[in-house]
Design an enzyme around this catalytic site. Structure first.
Site, PDB file in Angstrom:
ATOM      1  N   ASP A  11      68.094  12.226  29.958  1.00 58.94           N
ATOM      2  CA  ASP A  11      68.683  10.889  30.075  1.00 58.94           C
ATOM      3  C   ASP A  11      69.836  11.005  31.056  1.00 58.94           C
ATOM      4  O   ASP A  11      70.742  11.820  30.862  1.00 58.94           O
ATOM      5  CB  ASP A  11      69.220  10.425  28.710  1.00 58.94           C
ATOM      6  CG  ASP A  11      68.097  10.056  27.743  1.00 58.94           C
ATOM      7  OD1 ASP A  11      66.937   9.973  28.183  1.00 58.94           O
ATOM      8  OD2 ASP A  11      68.392   9.865  26.544  1.00 58.94           O
ATOM      9  N   ASP A 130      60.136   1.717  23.075  1.00 63.27           N
ATOM     10  CA  ASP A 130      61.180   2.056  22.107  1.00 63.27           C
ATOM     11  C   ASP A 130      60.852   1.306  20.824  1.00 63.27           C
ATOM     12  O   ASP A 130      60.869   0.069  20.794  1.00 63.27           O
ATOM     13  CB  ASP A 130      62.567   1.657  22.634  1.00 63.27           C
ATOM     14  CG  ASP A 130      62.980   2.516  23.832  1.00 63.27           C
ATOM     15  OD1 ASP A 130      62.513   3.669  23.916  1.00 63.27           O
ATOM     16  OD2 ASP A 130      63.758   2.035  24.683  1.00 63.27           O
TER      17      ASP A 130
END
Lengths: 254, 201
Positions: A11, A130
Site C-alpha cells: 500500500d 473491499d
C-alpha cells in the site's frame, strides 16, 4: 499444473509503503521500489501496488513509481488505486505493469471493465473488491468503495459474478473485517466468491500465521494469497511461506 | 550489442530492463543495419500474432537473414510463436518460417489463458538452461502454443493437462513461450545464458 501464488501487497502513500489495521492506523514499512525488488529477489510470485491516497497529484507519482518498479522488479505486478479510465489503464500498462486493478470506478461504471478487457485482454483486468460482512444479512457481504470508507448496497458475490461476465480476469478480494488483524482470512467470504466464479480469486486481509495461508487456499478455495503485515514487518520470509505450503502438499514455485 | 526488435507497440521495455539489470547492454531498434551488426537478436512478446507480424513488417527479412546466417535469435512468447510457419490466432497468419510447425490453441482441458507459474522440464542438451536443470518454474501468459513438426528441434515441455511447448531450440534459434523477464531470478538466468551464447560467437 499452475502453482498457488504468494503475493505481497504494497500500500503506497506519499511514495512510502504503509500498513494499517482495518484500513486505519498506518505504519511506515519502507520504500516501495526497494521493498518490491527485495520481494522479487526473494521469490515472490507477483506483487500488488495500491495507491491508497489516489488523488490527482498521487496519480502522476504512481505512474513514475510503476516505471521505477519495472526497472527493478522481474516478476509480474499489478497496480491499483483510484483508476477510473481506459486511458489511465493504458498508461500504467505501458509503464510496465502487467495488470491493473479497478475498484470504486468499476462500481460506478461497470462498463470500464468491459472496455479495458476488450482493449488489453481479460488477463490485464483485476476487479478489486473491499468486502464488509453485512450486519443485517447473515452470510452476505457488502461492497465498500472509496478505500473502504463508503459502504454500498451491492452484494459481494453478485458483484464478483458480474465482474467476471464483464471481463475481469481475476478477483482481488479483501476482507475489511480481517484486514491487518493477523487473525486469519475470512474463508467463508473466500469460499462464497471462489465457488461463484471461474476466474482466479486472490484472498486478502488477515494473514498472521502460516496456517492462515493454507486455509485460504484449501478452505477458502483461493488461487493466490495476498499479505502485507506479516511480510513487511519480517514475521515470515517468502521462502518460509512457500516451504510451509509445499510441505503441506500444495504446488508452489520454489 | 544485442538488438531487441522494436515493434513500436505494447510494452517491450520489460525485456530491455531485465537485460540492463544483468549488466547486458541492449538496443531497441528495427533498423536493418543495426540488426545486421548485432551479436544477437531478441523478438519480444507483445500483442496478438497477426498484429505482431504486421508490426515487424520490413524488419522480418533482416531478422530471417540474420537467423539463417547463424546469429543467435531469442523469441519470447509471441516472439517465440513467430519463429514458426504460421498461427491460427484470429485467422491464419504467416510467421517467419524459421522452424517447421504451427501455432494452435491450447487444448481446453484447463482454463485458458494458461496464466501463472508452471514447471518446465529442462532437457540436458538445451544450452539456454545451463545451471537451471532439471526443472524450474517460469511465468506464462498465453492462449496459443507451438506444435512443432521439425525433427532438428529440441523441445522443453510444461504440463497443463496436456503437454505444452515451453521452449524450442534449433541450432542458433531459440524460443521461450514463458516470459523470462518476468520469471524472477531463474528467468534472469535464461537471459544471462542467452547473453553468454551471443558473446561466445
Amino acid at each position: 499444473m499452475l502453482t498457488k501464488r504468494i503475493i505481497p501487497c504494497l500500500d503506497v502513500k506519499d511514495n512510502r509503503v504503509v500498513k494499517g489495521v482495518n484500513f486505519l492506523n498506518l505504519r511506515d514499512a519502507g520504500d516501495p521500489v526497494e521493498l518490491g525488488a527485495r520481494y522479487s529477489d526473494e521469490g515472490a510470485d507477483e506483487l500488488v501496488f495500491l495507491d491508497i491516497t489516489a488523488t490527482i497529484r498521487s496519480r502522476k507519482t504512481i505512474v513514475d513509481l510503476v516505471r521505477r518498479v519495472a526497472e527493478n522488479v522481474f516478476i509480474p505486478f499489478t497496480v491499483g488505486g483510484g483508476i477510473g479510465t481506459v486511458e489511465q489503464i493504458d498508461e500504467l500498462l505501458r509503464s510496465g505493469a502487467e495488470k491493473v486493478s479497478v475498484n470504486t470506478a468499476a462500481v460506478k461504471n461497470p462498463n470500464l471493465m468491459a472496455e479495458a478487457a476488450k482493449r488489453f485482454g481479460n488477463q490485464c483486468v483485476v476487479l478489486a473488491i473491499d468486502a464488509r460482512r453485512s450486519k443485517t444479512r447473515a452470510g452476505h457481504w457488502q461492497v465498500c468503495i472509496k478505500a473502504g470508507s463508503e459502504p454500498t448496497d451491492v452484494d459481494v458475490v453478485e458483484w464478483a459474478v458480474r465482474g467476471e461476465e464483464l471481463g475481469a480476469g481475476e478477483i482481488l478480494l479483501t476482507s475489511m473485517d480481517a484486514d491487518g488483524t493477523l487473525a486469519g482470512y475470512d474463508n467463508e467470504l473466500n469460499k462464497a466468491v471462489s465457488d461463484a466464479v471461474n476466474i482466479p480469486v486472490i484472498a486478502s486481509g488477515g494473514a498472521g500465521k502460516l496456517e492462515h495461508l493454507y486455509d485460504a487456499i484449501v478452505k477458502g478455495g483461493a488461487d493466490a494469497v495476498l499479505m502485507a503485515s506479516i511480510t513487511h514487518f519480517d514475521n515470515y520470509t517468502i521462502t518460509q511461506m512457500k516451504q510451509y505450503l509445499r510441505d503441506r502438499g500444495l504446488p508452489m514455485n520454489l | 550489442m544485442i538488438v531487441v526488435i522494436d515493434y513500436s507497440v505494447g510494452n517491450v521495455k520489460s525485456v530491455c530492463n531485465a537485460f540492463h539489470h544483468i549488466g547486458c547492454e541492449v538496443e531497441l531498434s528495427r533498423d536493418p543495419a543495426k540488426i545486421a551488426k548485432a551479436v544477437g537478436l531478441v523478438l519480444p512478446g507483445v500483442a496478438a500474432f497477426g498484429y505482431a507480424m504486421e508490426a515487424l513488417g520490413s524488419a522480418a527479412e533482416p531478422v530471417r537473414q540474420a537467423a539463417s546466417a547463424g546469429k543467435p535469435v531469442l523469441g519470447i512468447c509471441v516472439g517465440h510463436q513467430m519463429l514458426f510457419d504460421q498461427s491460427c490466432e484470429y485467422g491464419p497468419h504467416k510467421g517467419l518460417g524459421l522452424i517447421r510447425g504451427n501455432v494452435v490453441p491450447i487444448p481446453p482441458v484447463q482454463t485458458v489463458p494458461h496464466m501463472g507459474w508452471n514447471l518446465v522440464e529442462l532437457p540436458e542438451e538445451m544450452d539456454l538452461f545451463t545451471g537451471l536443470r532439471p526443472a524450474k518454474h517460469f511465468y506464462f501468459a498465453h492462449s496459443y502454443h507451438a506444435q512443432v513438426n521439425d525433427r532438428q528441434v529440441r523441445i522443453a515441455y510444461t504440463d497443463y493437462g496436456s503437454p505444452l511447448t515451453a521452449s524450442v531450440q534449433k541450432g542458433n534459434i531459440y524460443g521461450v513461450q514463458f516470459h523470462p523477464e518476468k520469471s524472477g531470478n531463474h528467468g534472469l538466468q535464461v537471459l544471462k545464458n542467452f547473453y553468454a551464447i551471443c558473446a561466445k560467437r
